[in-house]
Design a protein around this motif. Structure first.
Motif, PDB file in Angstrom:
ATOM      1  N   VAL A  90      57.169  29.969  30.197  1.00  0.00           N
ATOM      2  CA  VAL A  90      56.703  31.277  29.738  1.00  0.00           C
ATOM      3  C   VAL A  90      55.336  31.523  30.358  1.00  0.00           C
ATOM      4  O   VAL A  90      54.412  30.737  30.194  1.00  0.00           O
ATOM      5  N   ILE A  91      55.230  32.634  31.081  1.00  0.00           N
ATOM      6  CA  ILE A  91      53.976  33.017  31.732  1.00  0.00           C
ATOM      7  C   ILE A  91      53.479  34.287  31.047  1.00  0.00           C
ATOM      8  O   ILE A  91      54.245  35.234  30.866  1.00  0.00           O
ATOM      9  N   SER A  92      52.212  34.300  30.699  1.00  0.00           N
ATOM     10  CA  SER A  92      51.651  35.488  30.068  1.00  0.00           C
ATOM     11  C   SER A  92      50.210  35.692  30.520  1.00  0.00           C
ATOM     12  O   SER A  92      49.575  34.784  31.047  1.00  0.00           O
ATOM     13  N   PHE A  93      49.736  36.907  30.320  1.00  0.00           N
ATOM     14  CA  PHE A  93      48.334  37.217  30.585  1.00  0.00           C
ATOM     15  C   PHE A  93      47.866  38.238  29.567  1.00  0.00           C
ATOM     16  O   PHE A  93      48.652  38.971  28.976  1.00  0.00           O
ATOM     17  N   ASP A  94      46.571  38.249  29.355  1.00  0.00           N
ATOM     18  CA  ASP A  94      45.939  39.167  28.412  1.00  0.00           C
ATOM     19  C   ASP A  94      44.519  39.402  28.919  1.00  0.00           C
ATOM     20  O   ASP A  94      43.718  38.479  28.969  1.00  0.00           O
ATOM     21  N   TYR A  95      44.224  40.627  29.333  1.00  0.00           N
ATOM     22  CA  TYR A  95      42.884  40.913  29.841  1.00  0.00           C
ATOM     23  C   TYR A  95      42.488  42.346  29.502  1.00  0.00           C
ATOM     24  O   TYR A  95      43.326  43.196  29.223  1.00  0.00           O
ATOM     25  N   ASP A  96      41.192  42.567  29.489  1.00  0.00           N
ATOM     26  CA  ASP A  96      40.636  43.893  29.224  1.00  0.00           C
ATOM     27  C   ASP A  96      40.140  44.500  30.528  1.00  0.00           C
ATOM     28  O   ASP A  96      39.534  43.823  31.346  1.00  0.00           O
ATOM     29  N   GLU A  97      40.388  45.769  30.680  1.00  0.00           N
ATOM     30  CA  GLU A  97      39.922  46.510  31.851  1.00  0.00           C
ATOM     31  C   GLU A  97      38.977  47.607  31.362  1.00  0.00           C
ATOM     32  O   GLU A  97      39.367  48.466  30.568  1.00  0.00           O
ATOM     33  N   LYS A  98      37.732  47.555  31.811  1.00  0.00           N
ATOM     34  CA  LYS A  98      36.746  48.572  31.458  1.00  0.00           C
ATOM     35  C   LYS A  98      36.654  49.558  32.615  1.00  0.00           C
ATOM     36  O   LYS A  98      36.275  49.197  33.720  1.00  0.00           O
ATOM     37  N   ILE A  99      37.007  50.803  32.330  1.00  0.00           N
ATOM     38  CA  ILE A  99      37.059  51.834  33.362  1.00  0.00           C
ATOM     39  C   ILE A  99      35.943  52.840  33.112  1.00  0.00           C
ATOM     40  O   ILE A  99      35.978  53.570  32.116  1.00  0.00           O
TER      41      ILE A  99
END
Length: 118
Positions: A90-99
């Motif tokens: 199981v591959i996952s990612f979780d990140y925040d992008e500030k625009i």
């Protein structure tokens, strides 16, 4: 007697400002969203390609090949969470992008995806 139809100048200016703000928002958010969907597709392809016996470095190397093909340079394989669940990788990612939108106004989007089917 015929009534005039149309917009007053003030209404035209207000609608112009609204349309300009929506256009700026779209131009800033769409590239980030496209990158998210490319990353999601890359982890799904990686999970299908590697076997359940694959090691973490092998999974990261396969993922890196997919991101190189798609032109994603700013997301490194070290940011992936790789686990095993019921004999499957199981591959996952979780990140925040500030625009940044304009002046001191920014938009924060949390992107999250996983290959576990949930």
């Amino acid at each position: 007697m015929k009534y005039q139809r149309g917009l007053a100048l003030s209404q035209l200016i207000v609608w112009g400002i609204v349309i300009a703000l929506v256009a700026v928002l779209g131009m800033r958010v769409v590239p980030s969203t496209i990158q998210y969907y490319k990353l999601k597709a890359a982890i799904e392809k990686t999970a299908k390609q590697v076997g359940p016996e694959a090691t973490v470095p092998e999974v990261k190397k396969t993922f890196e090949r997919y991101t190189n093909v798609d032109g994603i340079d700013d997301f490194k394989p070290d940011r992936l969470d790789i686990t095993k669940n019921a004999g499957k990788i199981v591959i996952s990612f979780d990140y925040d992008e500030k625009i940044p939108l304009f002046h001191n106004v920014s938009l924060l989007i949390n992107y999250k995806a996983s290959t576990d089917g949930k």
